[in-house]
Write a protein that holds these residues in place. Sequence first.
Motif, short mmCIF file in Angstrom:
data_model
loop_
_atom_site.label_atom_id
_atom_site.label_comp_id
_atom_site.label_asym_id
_atom_site.label_seq_id
_atom_site.Cartn_x
_atom_site.Cartn_y
_atom_site.Cartn_z
N PHE A 155 -15.23 -36.22 -8.69
CA PHE A 155 -14.72 -38.21 -9.35
C PHE A 155 -14.92 -38.82 -8.21
N SER A 156 -16.01 -39.66 -7.52
CA SER A 156 -15.88 -40.13 -6.34
C SER A 156 -17.33 -40.82 -6.70
N HIS A 157 -17.71 -41.66 -5.34
CA HIS A 157 -19.33 -42.22 -5.40
C HIS A 157 -19.75 -41.07 -5.84
N HIS A 158 -21.33 -41.84 -6.66
CA HIS A 158 -22.16 -41.29 -7.26
C HIS A 158 -23.65 -42.30 -7.34
N GLY A 159 -24.72 -42.24 -6.29
CA GLY A 159 -25.52 -42.84 -6.49
C GLY A 159 -25.25 -44.43 -6.19
N GLU A 160 -26.11 -45.48 -6.39
CA GLU A 160 -24.44 -46.57 -6.47
C GLU A 160 -23.15 -46.68 -7.07
N ASP A 161 -22.45 -45.86 -7.91
CA ASP A 161 -21.66 -46.33 -8.60
C ASP A 161 -20.20 -46.11 -7.23
N ILE A 193 -14.30 -55.40 -15.23
CA ILE A 193 -13.12 -54.41 -14.55
C ILE A 193 -14.03 -54.14 -13.41
N ALA A 194 -14.79 -53.21 -13.68
CA ALA A 194 -15.80 -52.50 -12.71
C ALA A 194 -16.71 -52.79 -12.11
N GLU A 195 -16.98 -54.39 -12.17
CA GLU A 195 -18.21 -55.24 -11.70
C GLU A 195 -17.10 -55.61 -10.88
N ILE A 196 -16.49 -56.27 -10.49
CA ILE A 196 -15.26 -56.69 -9.97
C ILE A 196 -14.63 -55.19 -8.43
N ILE A 197 -14.73 -54.49 -9.22
CA ILE A 197 -13.93 -53.34 -8.30
C ILE A 197 -15.80 -53.05 -7.27
N LYS A 239 -23.53 -56.49 -5.88
CA LYS A 239 -24.54 -56.62 -7.03
C LYS A 239 -24.50 -57.38 -7.85
N PHE A 240 -22.74 -57.47 -8.42
CA PHE A 240 -22.65 -58.24 -9.86
C PHE A 240 -22.53 -59.82 -9.62
N GLY A 282 -10.77 -63.10 -5.29
CA GLY A 282 -9.54 -63.80 -5.55
C GLY A 282 -8.62 -62.05 -5.53
N PHE A 283 -9.65 -61.17 -6.57
CA PHE A 283 -8.47 -60.00 -6.62
C PHE A 283 -8.62 -59.26 -5.14
#
Length: 139
Positions: free
Chosen positions: A58-64, A84-88, A97-98, A105-106
């Motif tokens: 459960f960490s960074h994988h590929g572009e995620d 929310i995932a797109e913001i994070i 990317k998004f 702001g966040f």
Amino acid sequence: VKDYQKKIWTTREGIHIDRLCSAWLIRRFIDRSAKFVFAPEKKLPANAIPFDVFGSEFSHHGEDCTFETLIKAFRIQDRALQEIAEIIHDIDLKDHKFGRVETSGFDLIIRSLGDSIHDDHEFLEIGSSILDGLYQHFS
């Protein structure tokens, strides 16, 4: 999800956007009884589930980022969480990317909290309130 209940989860201390939001996601949508250990990377407890730690499931994988990895791993289908995932993602990976308008702001809010709250558990509690509000907004 049923195999991940009432677990101890661990990540590196000094949490920021991805670790904070991933811990919120875990507690809110995966393991409501989750306990968290924030520690130096070389001192993470072996009996805990690591997240946002190099080489862990459960960490960074590929572009995620980790938040996105958790959503995919637990097959969470929720449009508000995807937003929310797109913001994070954009804050953590800095790749725009998004291109979400909410990102800067966040990011400022989370960085400001991190500058003033140095206890990871307290940061998680206060950050969780903000994330609950953001989730409600997108819902």
